[in-house]
Design a protein around this motif. Sequence first.
Motif, PDB file in Angstrom:
ATOM      1  N   GLN A  76      -3.771  89.205  12.777  1.00 25.39           N
ATOM      2  CA  GLN A  76      -3.914  87.820  13.191  1.00 25.39           C
ATOM      3  C   GLN A  76      -4.177  87.792  14.690  1.00 25.39           C
ATOM      4  O   GLN A  76      -3.946  88.768  15.392  1.00 25.39           O
ATOM      5  CB  GLN A  76      -2.659  87.026  12.849  1.00 25.39           C
ATOM      6  N   GLY A 103       5.065  88.191  10.307  1.00 21.93           N
ATOM      7  CA  GLY A 103       3.670  88.524  10.493  1.00 21.93           C
ATOM      8  C   GLY A 103       3.419  89.736  11.344  1.00 21.93           C
ATOM      9  O   GLY A 103       4.109  89.988  12.336  1.00 21.93           O
ATOM     10  N   ALA A 125      -5.830  84.246  10.525  1.00 22.60           N
ATOM     11  CA  ALA A 125      -5.014  85.385  10.100  1.00 22.60           C
ATOM     12  C   ALA A 125      -5.468  85.821   8.720  1.00 22.60           C
ATOM     13  O   ALA A 125      -6.055  85.039   7.967  1.00 22.60           O
ATOM     14  CB  ALA A 125      -3.534  85.020  10.074  1.00 22.60           C
ATOM     15  N   VAL A 139       1.393  88.579   6.580  1.00 18.04           N
ATOM     16  CA  VAL A 139       0.370  89.069   7.499  1.00 18.04           C
ATOM     17  C   VAL A 139       0.682  90.537   7.764  1.00 18.04           C
ATOM     18  O   VAL A 139       1.695  90.845   8.372  1.00 18.04           O
ATOM     19  CB  VAL A 139       0.363  88.280   8.822  1.00 18.04           C
TER      20      VAL A 139
END
Length: 341
Positions: free
Chosen positions: A100, A96, A9, A60
């Motif tokens: 990723q 996130g 990620a 992320v």
Amino acid sequence: MSEPRTMGAMVYGPGPDIREVRRPVPEPADGEVRVRIGVGGINPADWRNRRRYTGDEPVVPLQDGAGVVDAVGPGVDATRVGERVWLWETARQRSGGCAQKLVVVPADRAVPLPADVGLDVGAGLGVPAVTAHRCLTVGEGGPERLAPKALDGRTVLVAGGAGAVGHAAIQLARWSGATVIATVSTADKAALAEAAGAHHVVRYRDGDAGEVVRGLAPDGVDLVVELAPDQNTELDLRVLAPGGTIAVYAGGAAAFPVDLGSSLGANARWQFVSIFTMAARAKEAAIAAVTEAVAAGVLGVGPEAGLPVHHYPLADLGRAFEAVEQGAVGKVLVDVGPELG
């Protein structure tokens, strides 16, 4: 005991620097799906969030993306495994986004993508298309959801017709039956707005844009999709039809002046639009309409569709962010798992 599975990620925070990390592979909970990301899409909101982030936990980024469902949680139909999907608002108040290999999201944020529609198209929907849909449905007496003929008889002015939201607004408005006028700064951008489907394109640096727009729409435009109100307020009010709406989704300044006399005289509606805080009902209508439009061949990408694409590998996410921040024309995409096609 076996070691926990991990995946690659890209993150930022604390601070704006982007770096590569290993994260545990997430497992979907009730009502969630896990998606193997093929392509992520960067929006201006992504780099702005990066610049102003002051938290301590790594983030992320990337709200938008497209890929394939590879696992489902309890309460989700198991037949969704293997389904190609486009994702929206994946990182909003979550740990996130799409930068990723695998991301877990509520099942309704993974929207089926037709087999003949590429992941590049899917990754470019999300923020731009949902924002454009909302801008086009806030007018007085207008539809809550776009569809063919929903905007018949209406004239829409799209400011910045070569940007991602402007591109989506042109295509959705035309698909819905509106007459579409776009304003752009250069000949190259004019070609893109025309490719997207604008009926008329006005290069505002070449003369009196207000006079040209009024010539094209003598009774005024019903709706303005506006990204630079600080620069365009006078033009917008000059060309707006009585009872018209100016839908503002972005702006380069923290504040801008509004001429009260012109606004009152036109019974103008100023409507501000953000995908992140719009009502759930508006989001649901947008997702449904965008899904129908994509299946109908609307919202394509590439120069021939009026939206050039710029690909970066995931490892070069920092350069991809810089491209968006510096005003790259078109859509900047990140190849996370290009083997998905």
